[in-house]
Design an enzyme around this catalytic site. Structure first.
Site, PDB file in Angstrom:
ATOM      1  N   HIS A 106      -6.966 -64.019  -7.688  1.00  0.00           N
ATOM      2  CA  HIS A 106      -5.659 -63.464  -8.082  1.00  0.00           C
ATOM      3  C   HIS A 106      -4.863 -62.949  -6.888  1.00  0.00           C
ATOM      4  O   HIS A 106      -3.914 -62.179  -7.048  1.00  0.00           O
ATOM      5  CB  HIS A 106      -5.841 -62.333  -9.105  1.00  0.00           C
ATOM      6  N   GLY A 142     -17.866 -55.807 -14.390  1.00  0.00           N
ATOM      7  CA  GLY A 142     -16.673 -54.971 -14.462  1.00  0.00           C
ATOM      8  C   GLY A 142     -15.401 -55.694 -14.836  1.00  0.00           C
ATOM      9  O   GLY A 142     -14.349 -55.470 -14.241  1.00  0.00           O
ATOM     10  N   THR A 143     -15.481 -56.569 -15.840  1.00  0.00           N
ATOM     11  CA  THR A 143     -14.266 -57.227 -16.313  1.00  0.00           C
ATOM     12  C   THR A 143     -14.237 -57.241 -17.836  1.00  0.00           C
ATOM     13  O   THR A 143     -15.284 -57.376 -18.480  1.00  0.00           O
ATOM     14  CB  THR A 143     -14.116 -58.654 -15.731  1.00  0.00           C
TER      15      THR A 143
END
Ligand code: APR
Length: 235
Positions: free
Chosen positions: A111, A177-178
């Site tokens: 990203h 952690g998503t």
């Protein structure tokens, strides 16, 4: 989970891995999308409509990077990177530089990166100065049309060929952690399963994709990731 079982690992990380460093997540309480509407700061349309607001949003996030440091989860993945004899690719959705500051090398930012800027005039990618709000010149063409080098909603993520090749070849896929709320990253677990990989989720709580994983460990990344890495490296 023992090293001998695996040869090729893909690790996907999200905002949750940086939460314990003090970097806000997106969808948690006090998350970035609590204070800002995605449509106002994270789309190409928003940038055309109000570049001052968008530049200020990313300038503030870039400045905040100087006040945070990698945590034990970043350090553990850097240790895995240094010691894992097989293939490894860390795919991060995060635009902070905490993985690199912890020492990770076999990694990609799908990203984009806060510390990078993109020239809309010549396409040159370059180190972002502290602020883009005052319209700094491009290092190549000197035009003053730099934008944050961030993948906004509706834009194609970076490094997708390399990521898909690694997913097709991996035998272990780990998501850390998503929330599993955003594609294509949220679909990587299915790609890995399709390739016959074992899949593990490490997250504070259930994500939108927990049911796709062979195993889920819920708790703080700063505690669970070092335990997982040490067990894998059989310390
Ligand atoms: N340890 C482990 N997991 C944590 C921790 C922690 N200390 N703190 C929060 N989490 C988990 C939350 O429970 C949540 O499931 O991390 C997840 C963060 O989810 P999001 O805020 O949705 O962030 P992320 O999944 O990275 O967002 C994906 O969306 O907004 C876009 O482009 C942006 O890359 C981002 C993408």
């Amino acid at each position: 989970m023992r090293a001998a079982e695996f040869q090729s690992i893909v690790v996907l990380t999200g905002a949750g891995i940086s939460a314990e460093s003090g970097v806000p997540t997106f969808r948690g309480p006090d998350g970035l999308w609590e204070g800002h509407r995605v449509e106002d700061v994270a789309t190409p349309q928003a940038f055309r409509r109000d570049p001052v607001l968008v530049q200020a949003f990313y300038d503030a996030r870039r400045a905040a990077l100087a006040r945070v440091a990698p945590n034990a989860a970043h350090a553990a993945l850097a240790r895995l990177d240094a010691q894992w004899p097989g293939d490894l690719l860390v795919v991060t959705q995060n635009v902070d530089d905490l993985h690199e500051r912890a020492g990770a090398r076999r990694m990609v930012h799908m990203h984009g990166e806060l510390k990078s800027a993109l020239c809309l005039a010549c396409g040159e990618r370059q180190t972002a100065p502290d602020t883009l709000s005052d319209g700094p010149a491009c290092i190549r063409c000197e035009a003053r049309r730099l934008r944050p080098d961030i993948v906004w909603f509706g834009e194609m993520p970076y490094h997708m060929d390399r990521i898909e090749t690694a997913l097709a070849a991996c035998d272990l896929f780990v998501s850390i952690g998503t929330s599993g709320a955003v594609y294509p990253a949220a679909g990587f677990v299915q790609g890995a399963r399709h390739a016959g990989a074992r899949t593990l989720e490490i997250n504070l709580d259930r994500s939108e994709g927990t049911h796709f994983f062979d195993e889920a460990r819920h708790g703080r990344a700063g505690e669970l990731v070092p335990l997982w890495v040490d067990a894998l490296l059989k310390r």
